[in-house]
Design an enzyme around this catalytic site. Structure first.
Site, PDB file in Angstrom:
ATOM      1  N   LYS A 184       0.701  -1.375   0.014  1.00 56.02           N
ATOM      2  CA  LYS A 184       0.035  -0.029  -0.076  1.00 56.02           C
ATOM      3  C   LYS A 184       0.459   1.307  -0.166  1.00 56.02           C
ATOM      4  O   LYS A 184       0.541   2.119  -0.751  1.00 56.02           O
ATOM      5  CB  LYS A 184      -0.693   0.238   1.346  1.00 56.02           C
ATOM      6  CG  LYS A 184      -1.586  -1.016   1.337  1.00 56.02           C
ATOM      7  CD  LYS A 184      -2.984  -1.316   2.318  1.00 56.02           C
ATOM      8  CE  LYS A 184      -3.664  -2.276   2.146  1.00 56.02           C
ATOM      9  NZ  LYS A 184      -4.150  -2.618   3.591  1.00 56.02           N
ATOM     10  N   GLN A 193      -4.236  -1.693   9.802  1.00 52.99           N
ATOM     11  CA  GLN A 193      -3.939  -2.714   8.904  1.00 52.99           C
ATOM     12  C   GLN A 193      -4.494  -3.600   9.892  1.00 52.99           C
ATOM     13  O   GLN A 193      -4.447  -4.519  11.291  1.00 52.99           O
ATOM     14  CB  GLN A 193      -3.072  -3.205   8.757  1.00 52.99           C
ATOM     15  CG  GLN A 193      -2.550  -4.178   7.797  1.00 52.99           C
ATOM     16  CD  GLN A 193      -2.827  -4.405   6.086  1.00 52.99           C
ATOM     17  OE1 GLN A 193      -3.041  -3.382   5.596  1.00 52.99           O
ATOM     18  NE2 GLN A 193      -3.435  -5.602   6.496  1.00 52.99           N
ATOM     19  N   ASP A 220     -10.393   2.843   4.428  1.00 54.26           N
ATOM     20  CA  ASP A 220     -11.248   1.192   4.507  1.00 54.26           C
ATOM     21  C   ASP A 220     -12.173   1.343   4.165  1.00 54.26           C
ATOM     22  O   ASP A 220     -13.176   0.001   3.868  1.00 54.26           O
ATOM     23  CB  ASP A 220     -10.186   0.251   5.539  1.00 54.26           C
ATOM     24  CG  ASP A 220      -9.311   0.467   5.089  1.00 54.26           C
ATOM     25  OD1 ASP A 220      -8.448  -0.913   4.355  1.00 54.26           O
ATOM     26  OD2 ASP A 220      -7.855  -0.291   6.349  1.00 54.26           O
TER      27      ASP A 220
END
Ligand code: NAP
Length: 283
Positions: A50, A92, A115
């Protein structure tokens, strides 16, 4: 019949190129904070990927790593600290077991939740408002749209009910007029459902879970699953067999994976736009 390939790598590249162009005209550049807790090897790979992809298109990205044994209070205050200096934030997953994953995800500012996992953003999605939408479901929809595959009136079967894939996908599909069925590990006779699907989306993580007998002739097949077989990355679908039955199919790798990263980075750019609008209103 040989299915056409839904080329996620190509479509994702198109998204990256347009994001790079848009970001090059922005000053300041968007900033992304990635929070990683513990030593999970897969998390290390995903967060590095990412960072690499986001920096390639001009996003300023930092990975903040914390020890596995960090306590919840400290982690929450570090998240708030990093959030204050970024427009986008990623926590994460998975988090170590001693931490309350839901509580930590919901502590993220919904405007910076790239997200799309906070209760606020998932709730908005259920209300039909698509702002910061989880990247994998969003990537699947974008890929279908790029190939002009309409969902209106289509019978869609998803094998997955997670908050990352299946649940937000249901909302996106309903918003586009599809009729949706969700299968999971307690579903009796999964094949009975999948055989009726105009569009079949599988995210189980088991190689050859979807065999050609489970697929309707001419169906669109989206393979989200990732697992390893003899050292190779493979999806859920028996690709060689289903290729001769489906009308369209995603490869693994090169299908949903690159679309997920592209949509995540698009969310970072969107989050910066929302933030700038918010600042203007506040002035
Ligand atoms: P997950 O929460 O473990 O989801 C797996 C789903 O499969 C669950 O809903 C599970 O049902 C269902 N399942 C398991 N065995 C089944 C069976 N025998 N019959 C029917 N359903 C069954 O994992 P996830 O995070 O959603 O990810 C799913 C897969 O997608 C993984 O392989 C992951 O690596 C991959 N993934 C790929 C991307 C990408 O960008 N390509 C992004 C996200 C995830 P229950 O809910 O009943 O357990």
């Amino acid at each position: 019949m040989t299915a056409k390939i839904l080329d996620g790598k190509k479509v994702a590249q198109k998204v990256f190129d347009s994001l790079r162009k848009e970001i090059s005209s922005r000053d300041p550049k968007p900033r992304l904070a990635i929070i990683r807790v513990g030593d999970n090897p897969a998390s290390k790979i995903y967060t590095s990927l990412k960072k690499k992809r986001s920096e390639e298109i001009g996003i300023n990205t930092e990975i903040y790593s914390f020890q596995e044994n960090i306590n919840e209070k400290d982690l929450l205050s570090r998240i708030k600290e990093k959030e204050a200096i970024s427009e986008g934030i990623i926590v994460q997953l998975p988090l170590p077991r001693n931490l309350d994953e839901k509580k930590i995800l919901n502590a993220v500012d919904p405007q910076k939740d790239v997200d799309g996992f906070t209760a606020v953003n998932l709730g908005k999605l259920l209300q039909g408002e698509e702002k910061l939408v989880p990247a994998t479901p969003k990537g699947i929809i974008r890929l279908l749209e790029e190939y002009n595959l309409s969902l209106e009136g289509k019978r869609v079967v998803i094998v997955n009910r997670s908050v990352i894939v299946g649940k937000p996908l249901v909302a996106l599909l309903l918003n586009r007029g599809a009729t949706v069925t969700i299968c999971h590990s307690q579903t009796k006779n999964v094949a009975e459902h999948t055989r009726n699907a105009d569009v079949l989306i599988s995210a189980v993580g088991k190689s050859k879970f979807i065999t050609s007998e489970m697929v309707k002739e001419g169906a669109v097949v989206i393979d989200v699953g990732i697992s390893k077989e003899e050292g190779r990355i493979v999806g859920d679908v028996d690709f060689e067999e289903v290729l001769n039955k489906a009308s369209y199919i995603t490869p693994v790798p090169g299908g949903v994976g690159p679309m997920t990263v592209a949509m995540l980075l698009e969310n970072v750019m969107l989050a910066q736009s929302f933030y700038n609008k918010f600042k203007k209103v506040k002035k």
